[in-house]
Design an enzyme around this catalytic site. Structure first.
Site, short mmCIF file in Angstrom:
data_model
loop_
_atom_site.label_atom_id
_atom_site.label_comp_id
_atom_site.label_asym_id
_atom_site.label_seq_id
_atom_site.Cartn_x
_atom_site.Cartn_y
_atom_site.Cartn_z
CE LYS A 33 -1.93 32.57 -8.48
NZ LYS A 33 -1.10 31.33 -8.36
N GLY A 70 5.05 39.10 -4.04
CA GLY A 70 5.76 38.36 -5.07
C GLY A 70 6.80 39.23 -5.74
CB SER A 71 8.50 38.83 -8.97
OG SER A 71 7.50 39.01 -9.95
CB THR A 72 9.95 44.02 -8.49
OG1 THR A 72 10.40 44.03 -7.13
CG2 THR A 72 9.80 45.45 -8.97
CD GLU A 85 6.62 41.60 1.04
OE1 GLU A 85 7.70 41.74 0.41
OE2 GLU A 85 6.24 40.55 1.54
CB CYS A 116 10.70 39.54 0.01
SG CYS A 116 9.68 39.53 1.50
CD GLU A 125 14.06 39.49 -4.30
OE1 GLU A 125 13.69 39.46 -3.11
OE2 GLU A 125 13.29 39.68 -5.25
#
Length: 485
Positions: free
Chosen positions: A184, A236-238, A258, A292, A389
């Protein structure tokens, strides 16, 4: 921005890429409408122009794609590694042949400068497929035990900052190891993944081995939760990564995450300053800071702070912001209106908390999503801009006096993805690098990537590695196919 040189426009022609008015989902080797007929529009960030209308995947489409990948797995995994390698080599060659087209497409859909997509992203995409093609018939020598076996169907969710490169990081090792894939792409950058689907057909890849499902977060969640998925790979995001970890806990699915980062770029007093300035610029302003592993925290030794900041500000004043298709452009557009709002909010918070903001004189285009390169001084570790971030072209500058203080400040983060060290002393590089809690540490450079090198983080930057021999481990069962269904 102000420059000692006047640059005439040097636009790359967009005529090389033919974007269709609409695209379907890619399932079992064919493009098809979403089961519920839903669509969404993908927009060019630099102009807000609608590029195309794309089918939006739902849970029913995810189920169809996973079943197609499961059917294809039997034959694909049974192929000799050398035969799988032929397909990967073919895909790599087609990517090289179509690299100019794909670079323009990525720039239009993502907003990053053509120089980056042309000179960094696309060469690395092809290199990853070439590299893992070489591993396909050598898996027993990967150090993962005798006769390693593929896991089954891999569900992969990728971000919008490096759409085609993140696709290559995930699909290439998965296919080399004998798995099939349902991927996706991000909703703001679906086009290059759909063009890759066409490349798969062009390469003669068997039906169902790769399936592409453009969509929103609900499609990603359905993919992660699907019982037919054996391996989940997410970049992607944490926050989303934590949710995925909770979803798959106890299911037996193998997972790599990651996630975010707040990389420290450490400059010692003996560093080559001109080289360091270029590394700092590349570390945080490459891809508008939407990286990132960006070096978003500059830790500079106190004795050279003024000299370094003067040089850095002079160099920032020569950067060119504007049309991403112009070959002279250094700073492109922010990927979306939502991301621009997040950057703006965090920068305003930095000012409110007392940090000193500086940007070069910069005229922003009247349409699209733009943010001027920005640096903050008088920053402490308590500032939000030093902890969170931002994922934008924003640099926070902190100082240190001793190597111990530099290491302590660099490690004082919930993240642990990347770091940089600038010094002429090799012994200092090794001593400091060994103490940094970061998955990747660069020395006298930053943001350098190679398909042979593993990449990943610690702490809230995720777990698992992508790239290199290590990247195969996430897609293989060491001794038996027990993980495959």
């Amino acid at each position: 921005m102000a420059s000692v040189f006047e640059y005439a426009p040097a636009p790359e022609s967009r005529a090389i890429v033919d974007i269709a008015p609409s695209y379907g989902l890619f399932i079992d080797g064919e493009f098809a409408d979403a089961a519920d007929g839903k669509v969404f529009k993908t927009v060019s960030p630099s102009s807000e122009e609608v590029l195309s209308e794309v089918a939006r995947a739902g849970s029913e489409d995810v189920d169809r794609a996973v079943k197609a990948a499961r059917r294809a797995f039997e034959k694909w995994s049974a192929l000799p590694g050398g035969e799988r390698a032929k397909y990967l080599f073919r895909i790599a060659r087609i990517i090289q042949e179509r690299s100019r087209e794909l670079a323009v497409l990525e720039t239009l859909d993502n907003g990053k400068p053509i120089r980056e997509t042309r000179d960094a992203d696309l060469p690395l995409v092809a290199a990853h497929f070439f590299y893992y093609a070489g591993w396909a018939d050598k898996l027993e020598h990967a150090g993962l035990g005798p006769n390693p076996r593929p896991l089954g169907v891999a569900g992969q969710v990728i971000p919008w900052n490096f759409p085609l490169l993140m696709l290559a990081w995930k699909i290439a090792p998965a296919l080399a190891a004998g798995n099939t894939v349902v991927l996706k792409p991000a909703e703001t950058t679906p086009l290059s993944a759909l063009f890759f689907a066409d490349i798969c057909r062009q390469a003669g890849l068997p039906r169902g081995v790769v399936n592409i499902l453009p969509g929103y977060g609900d499609a990603g969640a359905a993919l992660v939760e699907h019982p037919g998925i054996d391996k989940v790979a997410f970049t992607g995001s944490t926050a989303v990564g934590k949710a995925i970890a909770r979803q798959v806990a106890g299911t037996g699915k193998k997972v790599t995450l990651e996630l975010g980062g707040k990389g420290a770029n450490i400059v010692f007093d003996d560093a080559p300053l001109d080289q360091a300035v270029e590394g700092i610029i590349g570390g945080i302003f490459f891809n508008q800071g939407q990286v990132c592993c960006a070096g978003s925290r500059l830790l500079v030794q106190e004795s050279i702070q003024d000299e370094l900041l003067d040089s850095l500000k002079r160099r920032l004043s020569t950067l060119r912001l504007g049309d991403p298709l112009d070959k002279n452009t250094d700073i492109g557009a922010i990927n979306s209106e939502e991301q621009l709002a997040r950057i703006t909010s965090l920068v305003e918070k930095g000012e409110a908390e007392g940090a000193e903001r500086w940007s070069p004189a910069c005229a922003l285009p009247s349409s699209g999503y733009w943010f001027a390169p920005t640096l903050f001084t008088n920053v402490t570790q308590a500032h939000t801009i030093a902890r969170d971030e931002i994922f934008g072209p924003v640099l926070s500058v902190l100082t240190f006096r001793t190597p111990d203080e530099a290491v302590a400040k660099a490690n004082n983060s919930q993240y642990g993805l990347s770091a940089g060290i600038w010094t002429e002393k090799g012994s200092r590089i090794l001593a400091v690098a060994n103490r940094l809690r970061a998955g990747v540490v660069w020395a006298n450079t930053f943001n350098k990537f190679d398909p042979t090198s593993p990449f990943g983080g610690y702490k809230e930057s995720g777990y698992g590695r992508e790239g290199g021999r290590h990247g195969l481990e996430a897609y293989l069962a060491p001794t038996s196919p027990e993980g495959a269904r």
